[in-house]
Motif scaffolding. Structure first.
Motif, mmCIF file in Angstrom:
data_model
loop_
_atom_site.group_PDB
_atom_site.id
_atom_site.type_symbol
_atom_site.label_atom_id
_atom_site.label_comp_id
_atom_site.label_asym_id
_atom_site.label_seq_id
_atom_site.Cartn_x
_atom_site.Cartn_y
_atom_site.Cartn_z
ATOM 1 N N ARG A 99 0.826 -1.209 0.000
ATOM 2 C CA ARG A 99 0.000 0.000 0.000
ATOM 3 C C ARG A 99 0.864 1.265 0.000
ATOM 4 O O ARG A 99 0.517 2.258 -0.648
ATOM 5 C CB ARG A 99 -0.931 0.017 1.215
ATOM 6 C CG ARG A 99 -1.852 -1.187 1.380
ATOM 7 C CD ARG A 99 -2.741 -1.444 0.177
ATOM 8 N NE ARG A 99 -3.814 -2.368 0.494
ATOM 9 C CZ ARG A 99 -3.949 -3.590 -0.019
ATOM 10 N NH1 ARG A 99 -3.063 -4.041 -0.895
ATOM 11 N NH2 ARG A 99 -4.971 -4.356 0.313
ATOM 12 N N ASP A 103 0.932 4.049 -2.883
ATOM 13 C CA ASP A 103 0.798 5.490 -2.654
ATOM 14 C C ASP A 103 1.893 6.251 -3.396
ATOM 15 O O ASP A 103 1.621 7.257 -4.067
ATOM 16 C CB ASP A 103 0.876 5.781 -1.151
ATOM 17 C CG ASP A 103 0.731 7.259 -0.834
ATOM 18 O OD1 ASP A 103 -0.123 7.925 -1.456
ATOM 19 O OD2 ASP A 103 1.473 7.758 0.038
ATOM 20 N N LEU A 107 -0.754 6.420 -6.659
ATOM 21 C CA LEU A 107 -1.684 7.428 -6.151
ATOM 22 C C LEU A 107 -1.110 8.843 -6.228
ATOM 23 O O LEU A 107 -1.778 9.772 -6.698
ATOM 24 C CB LEU A 107 -2.067 7.081 -4.709
ATOM 25 C CG LEU A 107 -3.369 7.667 -4.174
ATOM 26 C CD1 LEU A 107 -4.562 7.209 -4.998
ATOM 27 C CD2 LEU A 107 -3.556 7.286 -2.706
ATOM 28 N N TYR A 108 0.139 8.991 -5.790
ATOM 29 C CA TYR A 108 0.720 10.328 -5.695
ATOM 30 C C TYR A 108 1.272 10.852 -7.020
ATOM 31 O O TYR A 108 1.225 12.059 -7.279
ATOM 32 C CB TYR A 108 1.832 10.337 -4.639
ATOM 33 C CG TYR A 108 2.493 11.688 -4.463
ATOM 34 C CD1 TYR A 108 1.785 12.757 -3.917
ATOM 35 C CD2 TYR A 108 3.818 11.899 -4.852
ATOM 36 C CE1 TYR A 108 2.382 13.999 -3.756
ATOM 37 C CE2 TYR A 108 4.416 13.141 -4.693
ATOM 38 C CZ TYR A 108 3.691 14.181 -4.153
ATOM 39 O OH TYR A 108 4.277 15.411 -4.007
ATOM 40 N N MET A 141 -8.144 1.833 -5.046
ATOM 41 C CA MET A 141 -8.424 1.957 -3.614
ATOM 42 C C MET A 141 -9.800 1.398 -3.267
ATOM 43 O O MET A 141 -9.983 0.791 -2.204
ATOM 44 C CB MET A 141 -8.308 3.415 -3.173
ATOM 45 C CG MET A 141 -6.874 3.922 -3.122
ATOM 46 S SD MET A 141 -6.730 5.470 -2.213
ATOM 47 C CE MET A 141 -6.913 4.903 -0.524
ATOM 48 N N CYS A 162 -0.763 7.666 5.237
ATOM 49 C CA CYS A 162 -0.067 8.143 4.043
ATOM 50 C C CYS A 162 -1.031 8.309 2.874
ATOM 51 O O CYS A 162 -1.013 9.329 2.169
ATOM 52 C CB CYS A 162 1.055 7.173 3.663
ATOM 53 S SG CYS A 162 2.464 7.187 4.797
ATOM 54 N N CYS A 163 -1.877 7.319 2.668
ATOM 55 C CA CYS A 163 -2.777 7.362 1.514
ATOM 56 C C CYS A 163 -3.867 8.420 1.663
ATOM 57 O O CYS A 163 -4.276 9.026 0.665
ATOM 58 C CB CYS A 163 -3.400 5.995 1.272
ATOM 59 S SG CYS A 163 -2.253 4.799 0.537
ATOM 60 N N THR A 166 -2.704 11.814 0.511
ATOM 61 C CA THR A 166 -2.707 11.936 -0.940
ATOM 62 C C THR A 166 -4.119 11.964 -1.494
ATOM 63 O O THR A 166 -4.483 12.844 -2.290
ATOM 64 C CB THR A 166 -1.938 10.764 -1.587
ATOM 65 O OG1 THR A 166 -0.624 10.690 -1.038
ATOM 66 C CG2 THR A 166 -1.839 10.944 -3.088
#
Length: 221
Positions: A99, A103, A107-108, A141, A162-163, A166
């Motif tokens: 995960r 991220d 994701l980022y 997600m 963390c996620c 973002t």
């Protein structure tokens, strides 16, 4: 007074991930604002400790670290009373690392690819392929959260912290629609109920979303 110093700017999602972790652990620290938009991170006294000149950067009594995921894992390993935020069980930790890597890489990155041209070159139009990267992150997600309330099972971990820093920022590019992503939306609302969420992430995220709203005048979706 604590000898721990976090260098950052609170519009940054990675910095906010570290702020959330510090607050989840109840740690005392000094927060030093680094105006990356004006180039303060390029100062010699900063780059001698972090040659990548990135934020967040942590100085824990002479131990210098950068990269939000590395910082969050370090903080929990060193200071947490238990391993709930960063489980020591190898299978759980492997899932958590997945995960974190998600991220960083999925994701980022679309957000970074959109905002760097905006901040550096004043570009306001976001092309379709970049918005598609954000949508891909949302879709994945939603799948991660299909059978559990958090990203690694039934308890909060640094993967969530963390996620969420973002994911909450991505709304400045592509709205998070509850109808399309009900699990992700519910997870986001769950994280917002944490007693330290607003101070650690909410305030900085609102500033960030306002910047995106003003400067991204056209999004080609």
């Amino acid at each position: 007074m604590s000898g721990m110093v976090l260098y950052g700017i609170d519009i940054s999602p990675p910095v906010r991930a570290c702020l959330l972790t510090l607050k989840a652990l109840g740690l005392q620290y000094e927060y030093k604002h680094v105006d990356i938009l004006s180039g303060e991170q390029l100062a010699e006294d900063f780059t001698k400790n972090n040659p990548q000149h990135t934020v967040p950067t942590l100085n824990d009594n002479g131990t210098w670290l950068w990269d939000s995921h590395a910082i969050c894992a370090y903080l929990v390993d060193k200071y947490a009373k238990d391993d709930s935020l960063y489980p020591r069980d190898l299978a759980l930790r492997a899932r958590l690392h997945q995960r974190l890597f998600f991220d960083a890489s999925i994701l980022y990155m679309p957000l970074r690819f959109i905002t760097i041209p905006m901040f550096r070159f004043n570009r306001s139009i976001v092309p379709r392929e970049k918005t598609q990267g954000v949508i891909e992150g949302y879709v994945l997600m939603e799948k991660f959260l299909a059978n559990s309330p958090y990203l690694v099972g039934d308890r909060l971990t640094i993967a969530d912290l963390c996620c969420v820093a973002t994911a909450s920022s991505l709304a400045g590019v592509v709205e998070l629609e509850q109808e399309k992503y009900p699990k992700l939306h519910a997870w986001m609302e769950r994280l917002k109920k944490l007693p330290y969420y607003e101070e650690g992430n909410g305030v900085g995220c609102k500033k960030y979303l306002e910047i995106l709203k003003k400067r991204l005048t056209a999004i080609v979706s």
